[in-house]
Write an enzyme that holds these catalytic residues in place. Sequence first.
Site, mmCIF file in Angstrom:
data_model
loop_
_atom_site.group_PDB
_atom_site.id
_atom_site.type_symbol
_atom_site.label_atom_id
_atom_site.label_comp_id
_atom_site.label_asym_id
_atom_site.label_seq_id
_atom_site.Cartn_x
_atom_site.Cartn_y
_atom_site.Cartn_z
ATOM 1 N N CYS A 2 3.803 7.297 11.499
ATOM 2 C CA CYS A 2 3.424 8.848 11.340
ATOM 3 C C CYS A 2 4.562 9.697 10.732
ATOM 4 O O CYS A 2 5.251 8.834 10.262
ATOM 5 C CB CYS A 2 3.265 9.148 12.869
ATOM 6 S SG CYS A 2 2.141 8.412 13.907
ATOM 7 N N ARG A 27 2.101 9.690 5.095
ATOM 8 C CA ARG A 27 2.395 8.321 6.171
ATOM 9 C C ARG A 27 1.213 8.575 7.316
ATOM 10 O O ARG A 27 1.496 7.385 8.110
ATOM 11 C CB ARG A 27 3.775 9.070 6.796
ATOM 12 C CG ARG A 27 4.839 9.196 5.829
ATOM 13 C CD ARG A 27 6.205 9.642 6.650
ATOM 14 N NE ARG A 27 6.538 8.774 7.505
ATOM 15 C CZ ARG A 27 7.458 7.651 7.202
ATOM 16 N NH1 ARG A 27 7.754 7.547 6.419
ATOM 17 N NH2 ARG A 27 7.760 6.535 8.041
ATOM 18 N N TRP A 74 -1.142 8.820 12.373
ATOM 19 C CA TRP A 74 -1.728 7.340 12.016
ATOM 20 C C TRP A 74 -1.954 6.526 13.237
ATOM 21 O O TRP A 74 -1.129 6.019 14.130
ATOM 22 C CB TRP A 74 -1.119 6.371 11.185
ATOM 23 C CG TRP A 74 -2.028 5.332 10.347
ATOM 24 C CD1 TRP A 74 -2.590 5.470 9.248
ATOM 25 C CD2 TRP A 74 -2.031 4.297 11.050
ATOM 26 N NE1 TRP A 74 -3.465 4.263 9.085
ATOM 27 C CE2 TRP A 74 -2.965 3.406 10.242
ATOM 28 C CE3 TRP A 74 -1.818 3.483 12.083
ATOM 29 C CZ2 TRP A 74 -3.486 1.988 10.375
ATOM 30 C CZ3 TRP A 74 -1.910 1.980 12.465
ATOM 31 C CH2 TRP A 74 -2.906 1.378 11.360
ATOM 32 N N ASN A 100 7.218 8.300 16.341
ATOM 33 C CA ASN A 100 6.527 7.529 15.480
ATOM 34 C C ASN A 100 6.905 6.179 15.569
ATOM 35 O O ASN A 100 8.347 5.904 15.916
ATOM 36 C CB ASN A 100 7.232 7.945 13.969
ATOM 37 C CG ASN A 100 6.663 6.716 13.114
ATOM 38 O OD1 ASN A 100 5.635 6.028 13.065
ATOM 39 N ND2 ASN A 100 7.560 6.661 11.806
ATOM 40 N N GLY A 101 6.038 5.373 15.901
ATOM 41 C CA GLY A 101 6.429 3.707 16.313
ATOM 42 C C GLY A 101 5.345 3.377 17.310
ATOM 43 O O GLY A 101 4.294 3.882 17.549
ATOM 44 N N GLU A 479 -3.736 -8.118 -7.058
ATOM 45 C CA GLU A 479 -3.170 -6.353 -7.026
ATOM 46 C C GLU A 479 -4.219 -5.761 -7.609
ATOM 47 O O GLU A 479 -4.581 -4.814 -6.856
ATOM 48 C CB GLU A 479 -2.078 -6.291 -8.009
ATOM 49 C CG GLU A 479 -1.589 -4.748 -7.991
ATOM 50 C CD GLU A 479 -1.248 -4.154 -6.660
ATOM 51 O OE1 GLU A 479 -0.991 -3.031 -6.559
ATOM 52 O OE2 GLU A 479 -1.167 -4.916 -5.464
ATOM 53 N N LYS A 483 -5.968 -2.849 -5.171
ATOM 54 C CA LYS A 483 -6.148 -1.569 -5.560
ATOM 55 C C LYS A 483 -7.596 -0.994 -5.298
ATOM 56 O O LYS A 483 -7.719 0.054 -4.894
ATOM 57 C CB LYS A 483 -5.620 -1.225 -7.079
ATOM 58 C CG LYS A 483 -4.455 -1.337 -7.218
ATOM 59 C CD LYS A 483 -3.237 0.041 -7.071
ATOM 60 C CE LYS A 483 -2.615 -0.132 -5.431
ATOM 61 N NZ LYS A 483 -1.777 -1.343 -5.121
ATOM 62 N N GLU A 486 -8.329 -0.790 -1.454
ATOM 63 C CA GLU A 486 -7.691 0.342 -0.841
ATOM 64 C C GLU A 486 -8.175 1.781 -1.285
ATOM 65 O O GLU A 486 -8.383 2.578 -0.277
ATOM 66 C CB GLU A 486 -6.011 0.267 -1.677
ATOM 67 C CG GLU A 486 -5.209 -0.722 -0.940
ATOM 68 C CD GLU A 486 -3.723 -0.443 -1.565
ATOM 69 O OE1 GLU A 486 -2.904 -0.551 -0.904
ATOM 70 O OE2 GLU A 486 -3.779 -0.397 -2.923
ATOM 71 N N HIS A 502 -14.836 -23.642 -6.701
ATOM 72 C CA HIS A 502 -14.484 -24.473 -5.463
ATOM 73 C C HIS A 502 -14.882 -23.402 -4.074
ATOM 74 O O HIS A 502 -14.420 -23.582 -2.982
ATOM 75 C CB HIS A 502 -13.095 -24.804 -5.039
ATOM 76 C CG HIS A 502 -12.692 -25.785 -6.191
ATOM 77 N ND1 HIS A 502 -13.173 -26.957 -6.330
ATOM 78 C CD2 HIS A 502 -11.772 -25.745 -7.104
ATOM 79 C CE1 HIS A 502 -12.601 -27.556 -7.470
ATOM 80 N NE2 HIS A 502 -11.919 -26.886 -7.837
ATOM 81 N N LYS A 602 1.049 5.208 3.773
ATOM 82 C CA LYS A 602 2.211 4.775 2.820
ATOM 83 C C LYS A 602 3.086 3.903 3.413
ATOM 84 O O LYS A 602 3.596 2.793 2.582
ATOM 85 C CB LYS A 602 2.842 5.913 2.144
ATOM 86 C CG LYS A 602 3.901 5.627 0.939
ATOM 87 C CD LYS A 602 3.114 5.236 -0.096
ATOM 88 C CE LYS A 602 3.698 4.871 -1.378
ATOM 89 N NZ LYS A 602 3.071 4.154 -2.359
HETATM 90 C C1 BG6 Z 1 0.910 -0.253 2.933
HETATM 91 C C2 BG6 Z 1 1.124 0.444 1.732
HETATM 92 O O1 BG6 Z 1 1.100 0.423 3.856
HETATM 93 O O2 BG6 Z 1 2.401 -1.058 2.661
HETATM 94 C C3 BG6 Z 1 0.807 -0.416 0.363
HETATM 95 O O3 BG6 Z 1 -0.229 1.189 1.653
HETATM 96 C C4 BG6 Z 1 1.995 -1.131 0.345
HETATM 97 O O4 BG6 Z 1 0.614 0.346 -0.776
HETATM 98 C C5 BG6 Z 1 2.520 -1.687 1.452
HETATM 99 O O5 BG6 Z 1 2.075 -2.119 -0.914
HETATM 100 C C6 BG6 Z 1 3.848 -2.436 1.502
HETATM 101 O O6 BG6 Z 1 4.823 -1.427 1.466
HETATM 102 P P1 BG6 Z 1 6.325 -1.368 1.102
HETATM 103 O O7 BG6 Z 1 6.838 -0.064 1.041
HETATM 104 O O8 BG6 Z 1 7.050 -2.319 1.993
HETATM 105 O O9 BG6 Z 1 6.503 -1.775 -0.350
#
Ligand code: BG6
Length: 607
Positions: A2, A27, A74, A100-101, A479, A483, A486, A502, A602
């Site tokens: 959060c 966040r 969150w 937060n946590g 990756e 993307k 996500e 396979h 994030k």
């Molecule tokens: C996720 C993000 O929460 O954490 C991703 O949405 C990110 O984009 C991943 O790659 C790892 O985060 P960090 O800050 O450890 O690179």
Amino acid sequence: MCGIIGYVGRELVVPLLLDGLARLEYRGYDSAGIAVIAGDRILRHRQAGKVAALGAAIGETPCAATVGIGHTRWATHGAPSEENAHPHVDCRGRIAIIHNGIIENYRPLKEALLRDGHQFRSETDSEVLAHLIESQDGRDLPSAVAAAVSQAEGAFALAVLSLDHPGTIVVARRGSPLVIGRGASGTFVSSDIPALLGRATHVQFLDDDEVAELSEDGYRITTLDGRNVDRPEHQVTADPVSIQKGGYKHFMLKEIHEQARSVGETVREKASKTEDLVRLADLDPVTSGIEDVVLIACGTAYHAALVAEYLWEEHLRLPVRTMIASEFRIRSPHLTPRTLVIAVSQSGETIDTLMAVRRAREHGARVIALVNNEQSAIDREADGSLYTRAGIEIGVAATKTFTAQIAALGLFGLRLAQRAGTLPSERLRAELDDLSLLPGRIRETLRMERRIDRLAETFHHTSDVLFLARGVLYPVALEGALKLKEISYIHAEGYPAGEMKHGPIALIDEKTPVVVLVSRGIAYEKVLGNLEEVRARKGPVIALTDTPDDPAIGRLADHVLPVPTVGGISRPVLYTIPLQLLAYYIAVWRGTDVDQPRNLAKTVTVE
Ligand code: BG6
């Protein structure tokens, strides 16, 4: 994970809290709330949904309060709703908390408090903290908070308001990030620095198991057992412009377009073409005499670490393993004092990676952090650090930090090989030459944007996409798939092209587009063979390639996206950019929330 914001000072607090929450929204963004000291009562506003909805609900109601806390959520315990939104209060409404946590032992704590007659109004783990503090009657607020959190297990960043202490905010931390900011008009607390830009001139990072009392004129930090803590502050250097969209529709698109600069600055700080030098000597004491390397990370950072493993094995004659941090924590990897563990994390706060760092240290391994945030927890706990210079990244889906991580790790690998005497000097020169041209090549690749937008229009209705590649491009395919998952919510998978037959080949039909990364320098004929296998099953093919004029590519691919021909560290960087743009434009055509995709955040600070 959060977002937490708080302020005590001379300015009206409500607008400050709403602006801070808007800056912290990446966040967590499923519900939000604020609480302020308004005369003889605590005034609370909470709302399910985004911060903008909370702002609209509060409207222009005049409020003279100058002390308050705010939270954007969150959800972990209890669905996103007004009742579960923070701030939470104690039974009498005299104490308000934001958290937060995760309080891992909240159930037994709650049962004991219920037995003592406390009434709970939410399903959250966090509310237990308000009642725990309430049960410390007769103590001053900092020691009541210290006593309360001493009973809590798990991670927390906490801010507390109390009607009995109207001119202060008390905060505490273990595991989740918290930064205090001193500004001209008062004192702030926040989950991270972007929310303080343009407001605070100096910041202080709270360490684990510390409590701080904030007032209009400053703050005082103590340990949980009351000992004073004195530590130098840090000047705020980033400017507020860096957290604006700069005319782009989304932060993600802005950050994709910043990569020529972010990669350029990350390289410039670490290497000199004129001196034929990789300038990472300050890490030599940490790396001398190492016998093996383990890279640990989560999400996109894990893919960057995997790219490094592929790049390094060419010149580094040491065993290199890449592990997902949350798995590293529960496995028994062979670690010795001669093991170098490299923790890759843009935020430097991801709790799985932070805890993996602590586990590595417990086993005597040396730790180097690669982070984008100086003074983050992983940075502060490592034996040595190197930094990506990508600037603040707001888009939840990482882009510019990924390519900067590849560049930084690539150079670090060259330094390790150079010191081990296994890197031919002409190889170093070639890499530094290519890296000096990389910003220009990134700009050239970005010029495919319109074309990729049209491609996205063609494919945005699809429900499955396969990404195939070999060698160092395989993590880039992973990756690309991440993307797309996500931000567009399309099911996508990255696979080593040789592995396709396979299993995943069963997915291929005329409705499943296949994105193939083909490079002359990496098992070219074999990848062309894989393209044939896809064609034979009528899979539509999008080929990213540095051989666009090869008739074989023209024959086998429906769409060809040319990538500049280059090897080494530059290649995975350049192949990444079209995949970022493809995911971005498919998401735009699908109308998803690109910067704040559902269910994501994030920085993951909960386990
Ligand atoms: C996720 C993000 O929460 O954490 C991703 O949405 C990110 O984009 C991943 O790659 C790892 O985060 P960090 O800050 O450890 O690179």
